[in-house]
Design an enzyme around this catalytic site. Structure first.
Site, PDB file in Angstrom:
ATOM      1  N   ASN A 126      36.999  -5.082  41.946  1.00 62.68           N
ATOM      2  CA  ASN A 126      36.926  -5.987  43.111  1.00 62.68           C
ATOM      3  C   ASN A 126      37.197  -7.423  42.699  1.00 62.68           C
ATOM      4  O   ASN A 126      36.420  -8.319  42.998  1.00 62.68           O
ATOM      5  CB  ASN A 126      35.562  -5.881  43.787  1.00 62.68           C
ATOM      6  N   ARG A 131      41.592 -14.287  37.855  1.00 62.19           N
ATOM      7  CA  ARG A 131      40.189 -14.517  37.491  1.00 62.19           C
ATOM      8  C   ARG A 131      39.733 -13.567  36.395  1.00 62.19           C
ATOM      9  O   ARG A 131      38.908 -13.924  35.559  1.00 62.19           O
ATOM     10  CB  ARG A 131      39.264 -14.393  38.710  1.00 62.19           C
ATOM     11  N   ARG A 176      28.983  -8.255  37.676  1.00 62.14           N
ATOM     12  CA  ARG A 176      29.571  -7.421  36.629  1.00 62.14           C
ATOM     13  C   ARG A 176      28.910  -7.618  35.273  1.00 62.14           C
ATOM     14  O   ARG A 176      29.064  -6.783  34.377  1.00 62.14           O
ATOM     15  CB  ARG A 176      31.068  -7.704  36.534  1.00 62.14           C
ATOM     16  N   LYS A 218      38.176   4.897  39.340  1.00 57.83           N
ATOM     17  CA  LYS A 218      39.329   4.034  39.052  1.00 57.83           C
ATOM     18  C   LYS A 218      39.215   3.353  37.697  1.00 57.83           C
ATOM     19  O   LYS A 218      40.151   3.362  36.901  1.00 57.83           O
ATOM     20  CB  LYS A 218      39.505   3.006  40.173  1.00 57.83           C
ATOM     21  N   PRO A 235      45.656   5.541  37.546  1.00 63.04           N
ATOM     22  CA  PRO A 235      44.625   4.759  38.258  1.00 63.04           C
ATOM     23  C   PRO A 235      45.092   4.331  39.643  1.00 63.04           C
ATOM     24  O   PRO A 235      46.206   3.830  39.799  1.00 63.04           O
ATOM     25  CB  PRO A 235      44.427   3.526  37.357  1.00 63.04           C
ATOM     26  N   ASP A 237      44.326   1.861  42.461  1.00 60.78           N
ATOM     27  CA  ASP A 237      43.680   0.669  43.006  1.00 60.78           C
ATOM     28  C   ASP A 237      44.301   0.368  44.369  1.00 60.78           C
ATOM     29  O   ASP A 237      45.071   1.172  44.891  1.00 60.78           O
ATOM     30  CB  ASP A 237      43.871  -0.520  42.064  1.00 60.78           C
TER      31      ASP A 237
END
Length: 280
Positions: A126, A131, A176, A218, A235, A237
């Site tokens: 997310n 970033r 996280r 994922k 994967p 996403d």
DNA sequence: ACCCAGGAAATTC
DNA sequence: GAATTTCATGGG
């Protein structure tokens, strides 16, 4: 100053920008002269291409030019696998697959270190790539070893396992941070054995990785593909879901075969660089 | 202020 | 069990 030169096979290729800046790794930076600075295996190096030869330069005296180190960097850039042949096979599957492969034909799937991939893709959830890079770099500058030239090694699991969430607040990683600490602690105690997971049957490997807080299907597939070279992983996403729905509506990941992960990387990069395909 | 980002956990239905 | 909400943070 030492230099390693590795020549690729005749029908094979490697493009450093496509490979190092396609969302699989977050630590390499391009220099003004087109070379790339980065760290892997605790070594700070500058990578460049000359025709079809990969050149690895190191400023450290102790980075000997020897066969072992040459094999290590050939492994990192996956030079033992011939992508020319794989691209040819993938391109036969679907015409848009062929377009995606030709859009960035020099992409390769790196053999990153499992622990680095684990942390990087925990951070990725997310989140956006810009970033993610910032957080991963702060992770290294704050908790890795100084290798000179303002570059740092990737922090060890042992070091991170002893930290608290407030210690990790410098990362700006939000919720996280808790996940990173959990991953480190499970690694240190041996509850999570990345070396063993790398060799497990795929379903079991996925299940093991998902024991870590913050790792779901994922992120597990990203760790398996980018950190354990399990090329069958694909994967999914938000970008890949869009790409599959729009470009390959009748196909599923398994249709891409044993090298689905490579197909996924071509499609991911192609989609991110051509967003107009998804505007309606 | 609102929405999104290489998702997953917690909560609710 | 499947659908929805929440999570921390920065950028557009």
């Amino acid at each position: 100053m030492s230099e390693i030169r590795i020549k690729l096979a005749e029908n094979d290729e490697l493009n450093l920008r496509e490979t190092l800046d396609c969302g699989q790794s977050f630590r390499w930076t391009e220099n003004a002269d087109g070379t790339f600075s980065g760290v892997a295996f605790g070594q700070y190096v500058i990578a460049s291409m000359e025709n079809n030869t990969l050149i690895i330069n190191s400023l450290k005296e102790n980075n000997e030019v020897n066969e072992k180190n040459e094999r290590l960097w050939a492994y990192y850039f996956d030079l033992n696998l011939n992508y020319g042949d794989i691209k040819e096979n993938l391109s036969c599957i679907h015409p848009i697959m062929k377009n995606a492969a030709e859009f960035a034909p020099g992409i390769r799937i790196l053999n990153q270190e499992p622990w680095e991939a684990l942390c990087s893709f925990i951070i990725s959830q997310n989140n956006n790539i810009k970033r993610i890079k910032g957080i991963v770099n702060r992770f290294c500058t704050n908790f890795g070893d100084d290798l000179g030239e303002n570059l740092y090694s990737f922090p060890t699991a042992k070091k991170i396992s002893a930290l608290s969430e407030s210690d990790l607040s410098v990362l700006g990683a939000g919720y996280r941070s808790e996940y990173l600490i959990d991953a480190a602690q499970k690694t240190v105690t041996g509850e999570l054995n990345l070396k063993e997971i790398k060799a497990m049957p795929i379903a079991e490997a996925r299940q093991e990785l998902q024991k870590v807080k913050g790792i779901g299907p994922k992120v597990a597939d990203c760790v398996l593909l980018y950190g354990m070279h399990r090329l069958e992983c694909f994967p999914m996403d938000v970008w890949m879901k869009r790409a599959m729905a729009t470009l390959f509506p009748s196909m599923s990941p398994e249709d891409f075969g044993e090298y689905a992960g490579i197909a996924q990387q071509y499609i991911f990069h192609y989609s991110r660089m051509n967003t107009e395909m998804f505007e309606s």
